[in-house]
Write a protein that holds these residues in place. Structure first.
Motif, short mmCIF file in Angstrom:
data_model
loop_
_atom_site.label_atom_id
_atom_site.label_comp_id
_atom_site.label_asym_id
_atom_site.label_seq_id
_atom_site.Cartn_x
_atom_site.Cartn_y
_atom_site.Cartn_z
N TYR A 1 0.84 -1.20 0.00
CA TYR A 1 0.00 0.00 0.00
C TYR A 1 0.88 1.25 0.00
N ALA A 2 0.39 2.27 -0.67
CA ALA A 2 0.99 3.60 -0.53
C ALA A 2 0.51 4.20 0.80
N LEU A 3 1.32 5.06 1.38
CA LEU A 3 0.93 5.67 2.65
C LEU A 3 -0.40 6.43 2.51
N SER A 4 -0.65 6.99 1.33
CA SER A 4 -1.89 7.72 1.11
C SER A 4 -3.12 6.83 1.28
N GLU A 5 -2.95 5.50 1.10
CA GLU A 5 -4.05 4.56 1.29
C GLU A 5 -4.21 4.16 2.75
N LEU A 6 -3.13 4.31 3.51
CA LEU A 6 -3.12 3.88 4.90
C LEU A 6 -3.50 4.99 5.87
N ALA A 7 -3.27 6.23 5.47
CA ALA A 7 -3.51 7.34 6.40
C ALA A 7 -3.66 8.65 5.64
N ILE A 8 -4.39 9.56 6.26
CA ILE A 8 -4.48 10.94 5.78
C ILE A 8 -3.52 11.79 6.62
N ILE A 9 -2.60 12.46 5.96
CA ILE A 9 -1.63 13.28 6.67
C ILE A 9 -2.23 14.67 6.89
N LYS A 10 -2.21 15.11 8.14
CA LYS A 10 -2.80 16.40 8.50
C LYS A 10 -1.73 17.32 9.09
N TYR A 11 -1.90 18.61 8.84
CA TYR A 11 -0.98 19.61 9.38
C TYR A 11 -1.33 19.94 10.84
N GLY A 12 -0.28 20.13 11.65
CA GLY A 12 -0.49 20.66 12.99
C GLY A 12 -0.85 22.13 12.92
#
Length: 399
Positions: A32-43
């Protein structure tokens, strides 16, 4: 201490038992690409939520920076450095806030458990994906393209059942150390801030002056260009990130080295020395548990009327004041003159000796737990890649 030794010994035996169970789990992976495993959010900026009365931890790339009153996210998450210290990910399970230099993640738990994602991401050095020039930086576009082999949820749980006992013991050690340090700080404030044992007033036998009257304060040094002196072996080279990545008062792991030729332009300190950061993350005190050279981002104290334990607690207490007095265009800098001229009381030798007699055993206990945790981390990090790849068969291990 005896029970801790027994626990560590049992974990060592368990590690050897695992390694004898050589084989494959027969785990089936999907990539899996990380984009499929999680949504990256800004602090987000912490200034509006930072509060002395807060109980929500606020994290930066260097670790915990304070507490706030508002939750940014309340589910388990993998934290990824955006700017600054970017090499390794962090993991949190409690409600938290991250500042704008630290990403957090919303994890797709249908595919991967949060802790498993943390472990599999911890196997890579994100410094290899740095896209910054002056300050190490990561971009979401680059992170989203990273790929990982992920087994089924059931097989993830098998792997986690092997790693969790070690992490739980490390977390317990950290909690014990935090409690011990709080006890020491409470005593320090009682004696030297509120003067409770002295009828709540400074005794006339104490001396009043500035810190430089009682402590010799010097700055480390850096051979330049530093790239010409860095090496895979030689003399330890203490960086600010070695101190910010550990919550203990003691530094017992230093990642980088310099060659001996660099000694002419730096300062070599023996284990047991106290240092104080004066740039990047200023005002952070640490006691060395390892010999090392220090660059000019560190202050050290060749002679002092105070013990290292006293000075450590003193610097922790006045840190916010020191940072406020610092200056710098990009990073706050804590010049030696600021420290030398800081108003300070010198209690009598009798008072200092009585205080040290109480706090030194507390710091000794903290050091013991810190060393134990280092050994546990070494065990975990040895097992981690073998478990993640299925190289170790844990199906018949009784946990």
């Amino acid at each position: 201490p005896q029970s801790c030794q027994i626990c560590l010994k049992s974990l060592m035996n368990w590690k050897r038992k695992l390694e004898k169970s050589w084989g494959r789990l027969g785990m089936k992976y999907k990539r899996y690409a990380l984009s499929e495993l999680a949504i990256i959010k800004y602090g987000k900026n912490q200034k509006k939520v930072l509060s002395e009365d807060g109980n929500i931890p606020i994290y930066g790339t260097g670790g915990l920076i304070g507490y706030g009153t508002t939750v940014l996210y309340d589910k388990p998450s993998v934290l990824i450095g955006r700017k600054g210290t970017i090499g390794k990910v962090k993991y949190v399970e409690h409600p938290f806030w991250t500042i704008d230099t630290l990403f957090y993640t919303i994890i797709n738990t249908d595919i991967v458990t949060p802790k498993y994602l943390y472990y599999v991401m911890s196997l890579i050095d994100l410094n290899n994906y740095n896209e910054g020039t002056t300050i190490p930086s990561l971009r979401t576009e680059t992170l989203n393209r990273l790929e990982f082999n992920i087994p089924s949820i059931e097989e993830q749980e098998i792997v986690l059942s092997c790693l969790n006992p070690i992490d739980e013991k490390i977390e317990l050690n950290n909690a014990i150390n935090n409690n011990l340090e709080e006890q020491a700080m409470t005593l320090f404030k009682s004696w030297f801030i509120d003067y409770e044992p002295f009828d709540k007033q400074v005794l006339t036998t104490w001396k009043y002056g500035v810190l430089g009257d009682f402590v010799e304060i010097k700055r480390g040094g850096s051979p330049r260009p530093i790239q010409n002196f860095l090496s895979n072996r030689g003399l330890h080279w203490l960086k600010i990130s070695d101190a910010t990545c550990i919550s203990s008062p003691f530094v017992n792991e230093i990642k980088e080295y310099i060659i001996e030729e660099g000694l002419k332009k730096t300062v070599f300190l023996k284990a047991g020395s106290l240092v104080l950061s004066n740039s990047a993350t200023p005002g952070l005190p640490k006691i060395l548990d390892i010999d090392t050279c220090i660059h000019d981002g560190w202050l050290y104290f060749p002679s002092s009327k105070f013990s290292n334990e006293y000075l450590y607690l003193y610097f922790k207490y006045i840190r916010n004041n020191l940072v406020a007095l610092g200056n710098g265009s990009v990073f706050t800098n804590l010049k030696t003159d600021i420290l030398k001229n800081y108003p300070t009381n010198l209690p009598t030798d009798d008072v200092l000796n009585k205080f040290d007699k109480i706090v030194k055993p507390i710091f000794s206990m903290i050091l013991s737990k810190t060393r134990e945790s280092k050994r546990l981390i070494e065990i975990r990090d040895t097992l981690l890649p073998k478990l993640m790849s299925g190289e170790l068969d844990v199906s018949n291990i009784d946990l």
